[in-house]
Design a protein around this motif. Structure first.
Motif, PDB file in Angstrom:
ATOM      1  N   UNK A 148     -10.768   5.236  11.917  1.00 12.11           N
ATOM      2  CA  UNK A 148     -10.472   3.961  12.624  1.00 12.11           C
ATOM      3  C   UNK A 148     -11.339   3.815  13.781  1.00 12.11           C
ATOM      4  N   UNK A 149     -12.328   4.725  14.280  1.00  8.44           N
ATOM      5  CA  UNK A 149     -13.123   4.443  15.219  1.00  8.44           C
ATOM      6  C   UNK A 149     -14.219   3.564  14.709  1.00  8.44           C
ATOM      7  N   UNK A 163      -7.109 -12.651  13.422  1.00 12.21           N
ATOM      8  CA  UNK A 163      -7.984 -11.924  14.758  1.00 12.21           C
ATOM      9  C   UNK A 163      -7.035 -11.276  15.473  1.00 12.21           C
ATOM     10  N   UNK A 164      -5.440 -11.710  15.661  1.00 17.47           N
ATOM     11  CA  UNK A 164      -4.782 -10.973  16.259  1.00 17.47           C
ATOM     12  C   UNK A 164      -4.518  -9.620  15.852  1.00 17.47           C
ATOM     13  N   UNK A 165      -4.495  -9.212  14.638  1.00 23.28           N
ATOM     14  CA  UNK A 165      -4.318  -8.076  14.196  1.00 23.28           C
ATOM     15  C   UNK A 165      -5.610  -7.079  14.456  1.00 23.28           C
ATOM     16  N   UNK A 166      -6.861  -7.957  14.081  1.00 17.26           N
ATOM     17  CA  UNK A 166      -8.061  -7.154  14.666  1.00 17.26           C
ATOM     18  C   UNK A 166      -8.195  -6.518  15.875  1.00 17.26           C
ATOM     19  N   UNK A 167      -7.803  -7.449  16.687  1.00 20.19           N
ATOM     20  CA  UNK A 167      -7.359  -7.317  18.310  1.00 20.19           C
ATOM     21  C   UNK A 167      -6.684  -5.915  18.505  1.00 20.19           C
ATOM     22  N   UNK A 315      -4.283  -1.660   8.925  1.00 23.15           N
ATOM     23  CA  UNK A 315      -5.265  -0.782   8.775  1.00 23.15           C
ATOM     24  C   UNK A 315      -5.330  -0.661   7.235  1.00 23.15           C
ATOM     25  N   UNK A 316      -4.600  -0.723   6.259  1.00 16.95           N
ATOM     26  CA  UNK A 316      -4.796  -0.161   5.101  1.00 16.95           C
ATOM     27  C   UNK A 316      -5.470  -1.480   4.418  1.00 16.95           C
TER      28      UNK A 316
END
Length: 393
Positions: A148-149, A163-167, A315-316
């Motif tokens: 995830x890094x 974009x909210x999920x990305x943030x 994430x998936x």
């Protein structure tokens, strides 16, 4: 207690692992790194696993460590009643409602650090370790390890939209790495290190069992792995329309028998580390929820994949897009295994290139931990740490 790294036996390190227990990916990464450290003359003195109250640490994980394995309760995803999709708001509500429990978990983590007195703590994406850094300002060096890094790397390509999920994904990744002197981003493909961000890009941490599998065998069955047992109905529906295709399906259903034969060509298996790898090496193709580790193992073994992100699990979704980018196979929104044919028609995954990438990293992991143990630890994170995380995300 802070102390200089031990200098005997070529600076033999004593390490403490802190591991997120959601799924199996971080667990198997910890197992792989433990073997690398042992081969280099270092040792893991203790392991702390963060898990939800309804989870159990797999027996194969406990058996992989001579060191004591301690369980603590940690925030985890809440699934819907059908055990298919993630419910974000329910996940947040449960986390807030269990705050006193997590404070006790932080105390248990603090006790483990004091008891084992490690030279370096290795955090496999466990959020409690990030919170611990905020509340306790540990004097021991911390190295954060997770795929995830890569979310923090400019070369990473997120799915379009949301974009909210990305943030939120970036903010959570930064939270888990609070207090870390180095972040090791596991990636399916090479990318430049970011020294200005203390971010190094390394290949996936694969279990030793992956390297022992024969890679010149192919049998006609399809291997399936479902993180949430609610997806079993989709697998069964496809199977009933395609009964001549043999399927072996692994799931994590606590009340299930070790092996359940649905009929002559569909068999369900409880999670079994070694059996899963043996079948992956022999299968014609692999269909799975979009866990990073399973994708990487399949790529190493040259097994074409179809990835199906868990519903509501951003994430998936990211992993699925990344897997297609890396040439692992195809992605879909349901366990319609017919989509796998596109990957099978294209042939095997680019395993030679991927295997070379994996081999490059084996010594780098050990060198990163040795360097972190020699590096002075920064002082208190200060009262504005949460603010800085949100601003950077």
């Amino acid at each position: 207690m802070s102390h200089p790294p031990r200098t005997g036996d070529a600076m033999a390190l004593r390490c403490l692992f802190v591991v997120q227990g959601e799924g199996r990916g971080h667990l198997t990464q910890a197992m792989a790194l433990r073997r690398m450290l042992r081969d280099a003359g270092h040792r893991v003195a203790g392991v702390v696993v963060g898990k939800s109250d309804d989870q159990a640490v797999p027996a194969f994980f406990r058996a992989a460590f001579e060191a004591p394995v301690t369980d603590v309760e940690s925030p985890g995803f809440v699934s819907d009643d059908a055990d298919r999709s993630v419910r974000p708001w329910a996940t947040l509500r449960r986390a807030l409602g269990r705050t006193p429990t997590y404070w006790r978990s932080l105390s248990a983590l603090d006790a483990a650090i004091k008891r084992h007195d490690p030279d370096v703590v290795v955090n496999f994406f466990e959020p409690l370790m990030g919170l611990y850094a905020v509340t306790h300002s540990p004097s021991v060096p911390v190295v954060a390890v997770a795929h995830q890094y890569m979310f923090l790397h400019p070369a990473y390509r997120f799915p379009s939209g949301r974009r909210d999920k990305r943030w939120a994904a970036r903010a959570f990744a930064r939270l888990t790495a609070c207090g870390a002197s180095r972040r090791l981003a596991l990636s399916l493909y090479p990318a430049p290190d970011r020294s200005q961000d203390d971010l190094a890009v390394l290949p996936p941490l694969l279990r030793p069992g992956v390297f022992r599998q024969p890679q010149d065998r192919s049998e006609p069955f399809i291997l399936v792995y479902i993180l949430n047992s609610g997806y079993a109905d989709e697998v069964i529906r496809w199977h009933e329309q395609n009964p001549t295709v043999p399927l072996h399906c692994f799931w994590d259903r606590p009340d299930a028998a070790p092996v359940e034969a649905y009929d002559e060509t569909l068999t369900f298996h409880q999670l079994d580390d070694e059996k899963f790898l043996r079948l992956m090496a022999r299968c014609r193709g692999f269909v799975s929820t979009a866990g990073f580790e399973s994708i990487a193992e399949a790529m190493y073994l040259g097994t074409p994949v179809q990835v199906v992100p868990v519903e509501g699990h951003y994430e998936q979704r990211c992993n699925a897009v990344d897997a297609v980018r890396a040439g692992a196979g195809v992605r879909s929104t349901q366990f319609d295994i017919g989509h796998l044919r596109a990957a099978l028609d294209r042939g095997s995954t680019p395993e030679a290139r991927f295997q070379a990438w994996v081999r490059q990293g084996r010594r780098r992991f050990v060198r990163e931990l040795e360097a972190a143990a020699r590096r002075p630890v920064a002082g208190s994170l200060g009262p504005r740490v949460a603010e800085r995380i949100l601003e950077a995300a």
